[in-house]
Design a protein around this motif. Structure first.
Motif, PDB file in Angstrom:
ATOM      1  N   VAL A 176      57.661  36.114   4.428  1.00 23.32           N
ATOM      2  CA  VAL A 176      58.860  35.178   5.049  1.00 23.32           C
ATOM      3  C   VAL A 176      58.018  33.853   5.087  1.00 23.32           C
ATOM      4  CG1 VAL A 176      57.998  35.611   7.338  1.00 23.32           C
ATOM      5  CG2 VAL A 176      60.212  34.527   7.233  1.00 23.32           C
ATOM      6  N   GLN A 177      58.628  32.751   5.040  1.00 27.21           N
ATOM      7  CA  GLN A 177      58.183  31.610   5.208  1.00 27.21           C
ATOM      8  C   GLN A 177      57.692  31.033   6.985  1.00 27.21           C
ATOM      9  OE1 GLN A 177      60.563  28.642   3.362  1.00 27.21           O
ATOM     10  NE2 GLN A 177      59.956  28.955   1.166  1.00 27.21           N
ATOM     11  N   PRO A 178      56.987  30.235   6.909  1.00 24.41           N
ATOM     12  CA  PRO A 178      56.569  29.736   8.115  1.00 24.41           C
ATOM     13  C   PRO A 178      57.825  29.287   8.964  1.00 24.41           C
ATOM     14  CG  PRO A 178      54.813  28.933   6.840  1.00 24.41           C
ATOM     15  CD  PRO A 178      55.905  29.719   6.067  1.00 24.41           C
ATOM     16  N   GLY A 179      57.880  29.670  10.208  1.00 25.74           N
ATOM     17  CA  GLY A 179      59.283  29.372  10.932  1.00 25.74           C
ATOM     18  C   GLY A 179      60.351  30.505  10.801  1.00 25.74           C
ATOM     19  N   GLY A 180      60.052  31.159   9.908  1.00 27.57           N
ATOM     20  CA  GLY A 180      61.294  32.661   9.883  1.00 27.57           C
ATOM     21  C   GLY A 180      60.957  33.343  10.718  1.00 27.57           C
ATOM     22  N   SER A 181      62.065  34.474  10.260  1.00 28.85           N
ATOM     23  CA  SER A 181      62.311  35.604  11.209  1.00 28.85           C
ATOM     24  C   SER A 181      62.303  36.872  10.578  1.00 28.85           C
ATOM     25  CB  SER A 181      63.321  35.541  12.104  1.00 28.85           C
ATOM     26  OG  SER A 181      63.503  34.181  12.930  1.00 28.85           O
ATOM     27  N   LEU A 182      61.685  37.845  11.306  1.00 27.85           N
ATOM     28  CA  LEU A 182      61.750  39.536  10.669  1.00 27.85           C
ATOM     29  C   LEU A 182      61.959  40.262  11.747  1.00 27.85           C
ATOM     30  CD1 LEU A 182      58.806  39.579   8.118  1.00 27.85           C
ATOM     31  CD2 LEU A 182      61.050  39.703   7.733  1.00 27.85           C
ATOM     32  N   ARG A 183      62.533  41.327  11.563  1.00 36.78           N
ATOM     33  CA  ARG A 183      62.930  42.406  12.625  1.00 36.78           C
ATOM     34  C   ARG A 183      62.111  43.573  12.278  1.00 36.78           C
ATOM     35  NH1 ARG A 183      66.180  42.322  16.961  1.00 36.78           N
ATOM     36  NH2 ARG A 183      66.966  44.522  17.834  1.00 36.78           N
ATOM     37  N   LEU A 184      61.117  44.089  12.911  1.00 38.12           N
ATOM     38  CA  LEU A 184      60.525  45.440  12.613  1.00 38.12           C
ATOM     39  C   LEU A 184      61.296  46.532  13.397  1.00 38.12           C
ATOM     40  CD1 LEU A 184      56.840  44.320  12.683  1.00 38.12           C
ATOM     41  CD2 LEU A 184      58.433  43.939  10.745  1.00 38.12           C
ATOM     42  N   SER A 185      61.108  47.792  12.972  1.00 41.62           N
ATOM     43  CA  SER A 185      61.754  48.897  13.818  1.00 41.62           C
ATOM     44  C   SER A 185      60.780  50.035  13.493  1.00 41.62           C
ATOM     45  CB  SER A 185      63.049  49.177  12.803  1.00 41.62           C
ATOM     46  OG  SER A 185      63.646  50.324  13.470  1.00 41.62           O
ATOM     47  N   CYS A 186      60.677  50.801  14.780  1.00 39.09           N
ATOM     48  CA  CYS A 186      59.588  52.018  14.883  1.00 39.09           C
ATOM     49  C   CYS A 186      60.731  52.894  14.951  1.00 39.09           C
ATOM     50  CB  CYS A 186      58.879  51.681  16.216  1.00 39.09           C
ATOM     51  SG  CYS A 186      57.960  53.152  16.652  1.00 39.09           S
ATOM     52  N   SER A 187      60.872  54.064  14.149  1.00 41.53           N
ATOM     53  CA  SER A 187      61.812  55.294  14.524  1.00 41.53           C
ATOM     54  C   SER A 187      60.971  56.384  14.616  1.00 41.53           C
ATOM     55  CB  SER A 187      62.521  55.071  13.224  1.00 41.53           C
ATOM     56  OG  SER A 187      62.039  55.255  12.228  1.00 41.53           O
ATOM     57  N   ALA A 188      61.632  57.569  15.061  1.00 42.35           N
ATOM     58  CA  ALA A 188      61.277  58.947  15.357  1.00 42.35           C
ATOM     59  C   ALA A 188      62.059  60.042  14.843  1.00 42.35           C
ATOM     60  CB  ALA A 188      60.601  58.887  16.464  1.00 42.35           C
ATOM     61  N   SER A 189      61.753  60.943  14.329  1.00 46.26           N
ATOM     62  CA  SER A 189      62.754  61.944  13.890  1.00 46.26           C
ATOM     63  C   SER A 189      62.647  63.185  14.624  1.00 46.26           C
ATOM     64  CB  SER A 189      62.658  62.148  12.271  1.00 46.26           C
ATOM     65  OG  SER A 189      61.659  62.410  12.054  1.00 46.26           O
ATOM     66  N   GLY A 190      63.606  63.674  14.973  1.00 51.03           N
ATOM     67  CA  GLY A 190      63.390  65.049  15.884  1.00 51.03           C
ATOM     68  C   GLY A 190      63.151  64.930  17.086  1.00 51.03           C
ATOM     69  N   PHE A 191      63.134  63.778  17.918  1.00 52.91           N
ATOM     70  CA  PHE A 191      62.800  63.583  19.187  1.00 52.91           C
ATOM     71  C   PHE A 191      63.408  62.152  19.593  1.00 52.91           C
ATOM     72  CE2 PHE A 191      59.254  60.913  19.040  1.00 52.91           C
ATOM     73  CZ  PHE A 191      58.517  61.026  17.746  1.00 52.91           C
ATOM     74  N   SER A 192      63.470  62.222  20.935  1.00 53.02           N
ATOM     75  CA  SER A 192      64.218  60.900  21.412  1.00 53.02           C
ATOM     76  C   SER A 192      62.843  59.761  21.930  1.00 53.02           C
ATOM     77  CB  SER A 192      65.026  60.979  22.559  1.00 53.02           C
ATOM     78  OG  SER A 192      65.451  59.637  23.327  1.00 53.02           O
ATOM     79  N   LEU A 193      63.187  58.791  21.473  1.00 49.88           N
ATOM     80  CA  LEU A 193      61.867  57.725  21.996  1.00 49.88           C
ATOM     81  C   LEU A 193      62.474  57.172  23.513  1.00 49.88           C
ATOM     82  CD1 LEU A 193      61.418  55.456  18.762  1.00 49.88           C
ATOM     83  CD2 LEU A 193      59.931  57.224  19.788  1.00 49.88           C
ATOM     84  N   LYS A 194      63.279  57.410  23.774  1.00 52.49           N
ATOM     85  CA  LYS A 194      64.142  56.807  25.318  1.00 52.49           C
ATOM     86  C   LYS A 194      63.160  56.795  26.402  1.00 52.49           C
ATOM     87  CE  LYS A 194      68.222  57.522  28.061  1.00 52.49           C
ATOM     88  NZ  LYS A 194      69.475  58.062  28.341  1.00 52.49           N
ATOM     89  N   HIS A 195      62.463  57.893  26.586  1.00 53.21           N
ATOM     90  CA  HIS A 195      61.401  57.915  27.861  1.00 53.21           C
ATOM     91  C   HIS A 195      59.728  57.820  27.166  1.00 53.21           C
ATOM     92  CE1 HIS A 195      65.008  58.243  30.371  1.00 53.21           C
ATOM     93  NE2 HIS A 195      65.434  59.543  29.624  1.00 53.21           N
ATOM     94  N   ILE A 196      59.755  57.231  26.199  1.00 51.64           N
ATOM     95  CA  ILE A 196      58.351  57.258  25.672  1.00 51.64           C
ATOM     96  C   ILE A 196      57.886  55.747  25.539  1.00 51.64           C
ATOM     97  CG2 ILE A 196      56.715  57.853  23.675  1.00 51.64           C
ATOM     98  CD1 ILE A 196      58.524  59.949  23.017  1.00 51.64           C
ATOM     99  N   ALA A 197      57.014  55.288  26.154  1.00 54.42           N
ATOM    100  CA  ALA A 197      56.110  54.028  26.110  1.00 54.42           C
ATOM    101  C   ALA A 197      55.797  53.982  24.802  1.00 54.42           C
ATOM    102  CB  ALA A 197      55.232  53.771  27.270  1.00 54.42           C
ATOM    103  N   ILE A 198      56.062  52.549  24.070  1.00 53.67           N
ATOM    104  CA  ILE A 198      55.979  52.336  22.675  1.00 53.67           C
ATOM    105  C   ILE A 198      55.314  50.938  22.727  1.00 53.67           C
ATOM    106  CG2 ILE A 198      56.734  51.992  20.502  1.00 53.67           C
ATOM    107  CD1 ILE A 198      56.861  54.783  21.207  1.00 53.67           C
ATOM    108  N   GLY A 199      54.324  50.934  21.820  1.00 53.36           N
ATOM    109  CA  GLY A 199      53.738  49.552  21.625  1.00 53.36           C
ATOM    110  C   GLY A 199      53.752  49.157  20.222  1.00 53.36           C
ATOM    111  N   TRP A 200      53.994  47.873  19.881  1.00 56.04           N
ATOM    112  CA  TRP A 200      53.459  47.506  18.410  1.00 56.04           C
ATOM    113  C   TRP A 200      52.206  46.791  18.635  1.00 56.04           C
ATOM    114  CZ3 TRP A 200      56.238  47.986  14.163  1.00 56.04           C
ATOM    115  CH2 TRP A 200      57.511  48.326  14.248  1.00 56.04           C
TER     116      TRP A 200
END
Length: 122
Positions: free
Chosen positions: A12-36
């Motif tokens: 991406v060019q400077p000033g642009g945007s991106l959206r990253l995604s962190c996914s899991a299979s087989g279990f829920s991330l709902k109650h798990i603290a996550i960091g990037w």
């Protein structure tokens, strides 16, 4: 063992945007603290942003405050990182991982996924 997969990186060019995604299979991330986290060439891995395992409390490293937003998408079972006003110094491989405690957002020992490359360049 929690296994997470990162996606959404790109060029991406400077000033642009991106959206990253962190996914899991087989279990829920709902109650798990996550960091990037990110690691630029020749530098140590650093914490970028973390989200709590209960209420939607978040923390950001100073260099991304006001530009990045971490959030949960419960429907998709993901933790996302919206990155706006990107700068060349944001160039790095970005990883997600479980964190404990979330408010310290310290780089955990692992395990680590493949990460997703973010390159900010004109």
């Amino acid at each position: 063992q929690v296994q997470l997969v990162e996606s959404g990186g790109g060029l991406v060019q400077p000033g642009g945007s991106l959206r990253l995604s962190c996914s899991a299979s087989g279990f829920s991330l709902k109650h798990i603290a996550i960091g990037w986290f990110r690691q630029a060439p020749g530098k140590e891995r650093e914490g970028v942003s973390c989200i709590s395992n209960s209420d939607p409390s978040t923390t950001y490293t100073d260099s991304v405050k006001g530009r990045f937003t971490i959030s949960r998408d419960f429907a998709k079972n993901t933790v996302e990182l919206q990155m706006n006003s990107l700068k060349p110094e944001d160039t790095a491989v970005y990883y997600c991982a479980t964190v404990d405690p979330w408010w310290l957002c310290r780089v955990p020992s692992g395990p680590w996924g493949q990460g997703t490359q973010v390159t900010v360049s004109s």
